[in-house]
Design a protein around this motif. Structure first.
Motif: not given
Length: 235
Positions: A213-235
């Motif tokens: 449960h804790a791993l999922r709680a940590l993963a959700k905001p990191v996944d959102r941050q990864m979305n932003a990083a991916f967009t910035a990386l290839f923009s």
């Protein structure tokens, strides 16, 4: 899109980039690990085709038949990889981008600049060479001055401060459990309900459920941050 992840120095997060950042956002692209000694996405449960740098010919033929691919080049194999790439005229053009993860140590930043220079010598267009700032504590500008200054001065690499993965314990937990952020978020199990129903004396079971449960709680905001990083990386 076909992306090579590489750097002359090790332990900068190439496998984190390939497994957690790129693969889930690239149509679950096949990962080719050019690696002989270190961890690959296979250690996280991903389907990985592993080979060595001297097997570039086989890799080149594989890439010709694919729309999406990720090539995770280990530091122990990068010399062979680049040497064999030079033997195939225009081979680097088969890659859409070369992504260079870097952490905020002096050695890592110097080796990253060396990698950029090597790609420039191969004739890789600077627009196809992208820096991924990894294990950032708080500020890319404060922690990676050498890389940012080099990019601004030479124009040989694209270095967007938004293309950043921040320091987070979730990556160690994922490695321990041999899984990925994508798999954690795809798991719809109600661990709260299972914890309430668990035998209070079964401490092992309670620990397992609470960790998931804790791993999922940590993963959700990191996944959102990864979305932003991916967009910035290839923009």
């Amino acid at each position: 899109m076909k992306v090579a992840v590489l750097n002359y120095t090790g332990s900068v997060g190439k496998t984190v980039a390939a497994s957690h950042l790129l693969a889930p956002r690239m149509n679950s692209a096949q990962i080719f690990a050019v690696e002989s000694t270190n961890e690959t996405g296979a250690d996280l449960g991903l389907d990985v085709d592993q080979l060595r740098g001297e097997h570039f010919g086989r890799l080149f033929r594989e890439l010709l038949t694919r729309e999406d691919a990720i090539v995770d080049v280990g530091a122990s194999n990068i010399e062979d990889f680049l040497t064999h790439m030079m033997r195939y005229e225009g081979a680097h053009e088969e890659m859409s981008y070369f992504v260079l993860p870097v952490i905020n140590t002096g050695k890592a930043q110097r080796e990253t600049i060396k990698t950029v220079a090597a790609l420039a010598e191969l004739g890789v267009d600077p627009d196809r060479v992208r820096i991924l700032f990894n294990r950032v504590d708080s500020s890319v500008q404060d922690e990676f001055p050498s890389i940012l200054a080099y990019a601004a001065k030479t124009g040989e690499v694209q270095a967007s401060p938004g293309a950043a993965i921040y320091e987070n314990e979730v990556f160690e937990l994922l490695a321990d459990q041999r899984t990925t952020i994508a798999n954690v978020l795809a798991d719809q199990t109600d661990y709260r309900a299972l914890l309430r129903a668990a035998d209070p004396e079964d401490h092992v079971r309670i620990s397992q459920l609470s960790n998931r449960h804790a791993l999922r709680a940590l993963a959700k905001p990191v996944d959102r941050q990864m979305n932003a990083a991916f967009t910035a990386l290839f923009s």
